[in-house]
Scaffold this motif. Structure first.
Motif, short mmCIF file in Angstrom:
data_model
loop_
_atom_site.label_atom_id
_atom_site.label_comp_id
_atom_site.label_asym_id
_atom_site.label_seq_id
_atom_site.Cartn_x
_atom_site.Cartn_y
_atom_site.Cartn_z
N GLY A 45 -19.69 8.31 33.42
CA GLY A 45 -19.42 7.32 32.38
C GLY A 45 -18.93 7.93 31.09
N GLY A 46 -18.27 9.10 31.20
CA GLY A 46 -17.72 9.75 30.02
C GLY A 46 -18.67 10.66 29.29
N ARG A 47 -19.92 10.76 29.72
CA ARG A 47 -20.91 11.59 29.01
C ARG A 47 -21.61 12.52 29.98
NH1 ARG A 47 -22.38 8.65 24.32
NH2 ARG A 47 -23.61 10.45 23.67
N ALA A 48 -21.95 13.73 29.49
CA ALA A 48 -22.69 14.69 30.31
C ALA A 48 -24.17 14.36 30.38
CB ALA A 48 -22.49 16.10 29.76
N ARG A 49 -24.66 13.59 29.42
CA ARG A 49 -26.11 13.40 29.30
C ARG A 49 -26.73 12.74 30.52
NH1 ARG A 49 -26.29 11.38 22.94
NH2 ARG A 49 -25.37 13.29 22.08
N GLN A 50 -25.96 11.92 31.24
CA GLN A 50 -26.52 11.25 32.41
C GLN A 50 -26.78 12.21 33.56
OE1 GLN A 50 -25.31 7.29 33.57
NE2 GLN A 50 -23.95 7.15 31.80
N LEU A 51 -26.21 13.42 33.49
CA LEU A 51 -26.47 14.44 34.50
C LEU A 51 -27.67 15.31 34.14
CD1 LEU A 51 -22.79 15.64 35.01
CD2 LEU A 51 -24.13 14.27 36.62
N SER A 52 -28.12 15.22 32.91
CA SER A 52 -29.16 16.13 32.43
C SER A 52 -30.53 15.71 32.92
CB SER A 52 -29.12 16.18 30.90
OG SER A 52 -29.92 17.24 30.41
N SER A 53 -31.50 16.58 32.68
CA SER A 53 -32.89 16.38 33.10
C SER A 53 -33.78 17.07 32.08
CB SER A 53 -33.10 17.00 34.48
OG SER A 53 -32.92 18.41 34.43
N PRO A 54 -35.09 16.82 32.12
CA PRO A 54 -35.97 17.52 31.17
C PRO A 54 -35.85 19.05 31.25
CG PRO A 54 -37.13 15.67 32.13
CD PRO A 54 -35.82 15.76 32.85
N ALA A 55 -35.73 19.60 32.45
CA ALA A 55 -35.59 21.06 32.56
C ALA A 55 -34.27 21.52 31.95
CB ALA A 55 -35.68 21.48 34.02
N ASP A 56 -33.20 20.78 32.22
CA ASP A 56 -31.90 21.13 31.64
C ASP A 56 -31.95 21.06 30.12
OD1 ASP A 56 -28.95 21.58 31.70
OD2 ASP A 56 -28.92 19.53 30.91
N GLN A 57 -32.62 20.04 29.59
CA GLN A 57 -32.73 19.91 28.14
C GLN A 57 -33.51 21.08 27.54
OE1 GLN A 57 -31.32 17.57 25.94
NE2 GLN A 57 -30.10 17.29 27.79
N LYS A 58 -34.50 21.57 28.26
CA LYS A 58 -35.27 22.74 27.78
C LYS A 58 -34.38 23.96 27.65
CE LYS A 58 -40.15 22.15 28.90
NZ LYS A 58 -41.30 22.75 29.64
N VAL A 59 -33.59 24.26 28.69
CA VAL A 59 -32.77 25.47 28.63
C VAL A 59 -31.60 25.28 27.67
CG1 VAL A 59 -33.48 26.20 30.93
CG2 VAL A 59 -31.37 24.89 30.67
N LEU A 60 -31.09 24.06 27.56
CA LEU A 60 -30.02 23.81 26.59
C LEU A 60 -30.54 24.03 25.17
CD1 LEU A 60 -27.07 22.79 26.25
CD2 LEU A 60 -28.03 20.49 25.99
N ALA A 203 -27.26 19.19 38.91
CA ALA A 203 -28.07 17.98 39.03
C ALA A 203 -28.06 17.47 40.47
CB ALA A 203 -27.53 16.91 38.09
N PRO A 204 -29.18 16.95 40.97
CA PRO A 204 -29.23 16.46 42.35
C PRO A 204 -28.60 15.08 42.47
CG PRO A 204 -31.36 16.15 41.32
CD PRO A 204 -30.50 16.87 40.30
N LEU A 205 -27.31 15.01 42.14
CA LEU A 205 -26.56 13.76 42.15
C LEU A 205 -25.19 13.99 42.78
CD1 LEU A 205 -27.21 12.62 38.47
CD2 LEU A 205 -28.30 11.67 40.51
N LEU A 206 -24.68 12.96 43.45
CA LEU A 206 -23.32 12.94 43.94
C LEU A 206 -22.61 11.75 43.30
CD1 LEU A 206 -24.04 13.55 47.75
CD2 LEU A 206 -23.13 15.21 46.13
N VAL A 207 -21.45 12.01 42.67
CA VAL A 207 -20.79 10.93 41.92
C VAL A 207 -19.34 10.73 42.33
CG1 VAL A 207 -22.34 11.24 39.97
CG2 VAL A 207 -20.16 12.42 39.98
#
Length: 247
Positions: A45-60, A203-207
């Protein structure tokens, strides 16, 4: 809890996670942070945030908390609504413990076309933003960025010379560089030979779709990398690769 599955299985607490994502101190180090779906998409949907997760946010967050400077492409800064770093108490404690200034600046790379002077990354930053551009960027645009509070750095004539841009950051004592996208900037940094590390969350997603890949630009001879660590939490994979044969 975040678990390490390579090089050896282990539970990873916050202290160990910080150790894994701390930049080397003795040299310039440029780490690229990225998240993608399992099939390679860099946004939903034009944003990377929907692929993120709490663990990803920690390392980011560790990427910026432990850096001297963040570098980002202008389009990504606008789309993701970058405002620069506004440190919370945990960030301040971490940065002071590592001998870093309280707020790292953000360096925005642009030819001048995609960064308005009223961009939040300039007007809402807690410390002056560095706008890295080329000499051909309109003088009126350069003056507008400066009037809005940014410092303008010229690197290159008609296009931004990213090797020169990184050198200009190092000359200012900004050795630990955290790149947060986008794909054109990552591709340009690869072409310039200045990338040291890739921190990739899968991310464990297929889009499906026709999304960009994490790096775009001119074709390169393959850049060899070595695996540094693999972590996982809730199906997401957090992988660190180091560039081999770095000068």
């Amino acid at each position: 809890m975040i678990k390490q599955i390579w090089p050896e299985p282990a539970d990873i607490d916050d202290e160990r996670l910080e150790q894994l994502y701390t930049y080397p101190e003795a040299r310039r180090w440029l780490a690229v942070n990225y998240v993608s779906s399992a099939d390679g998409a860099v946004e939903v949907g034009g944003r990377a945030r929907q692929l993120s997760s709490p663990a990803d946010q920690k390392v980011l967050k560790l990427g910026s908390d432990l850096a001297d400077v963040l570098i980002v492409g202008a389009t990504t800064a606008m789309v993701e609504e970058f405002r620069g770093v506004h440190p919370d108490e945990a960030t301040l404690e971490r940065r002071r413990r590592h001998g870093l200034r309280d707020v790292p600046p953000t360096a925005v790379v642009t030819t001048g076309r995609s960064l308005p002077a009223d961009a939040p990354v300039i007007t809402e930053a807690a410390t002056p933003t560095l706008v890295i551009t080329c000499a051909s960027a309109p003088e009126s645009k350069q003056k507008a960025w400066e009037a809005a509070g940014a410092e303008v750095l010229i690197a290159g004539q008609d296009e931004v010379d990213l090797a020169a841009a990184v050198e200009a950051l190092v000359e200012r004592g900004l050795n630990r560089i955290d790149c947060e996208g986008g794909p054109h900037l990552f591709g340009g940094l690869l072409a310039a030979g200045v990338v040291d590390e890739l921190r990739l969350t899968v991310a464990p997603l297929l889009v499906s779709g026709t999304h960009e890949r994490i790096a775009t630009g001119p074709s390169l001879d393959p850049v060899e990398m070595e695996l540094a660590s693999v972590l996982t939490e809730d199906g997401a994979m957090l992988v660190r690769y180091l560039v081999r044969n770095r000068p």
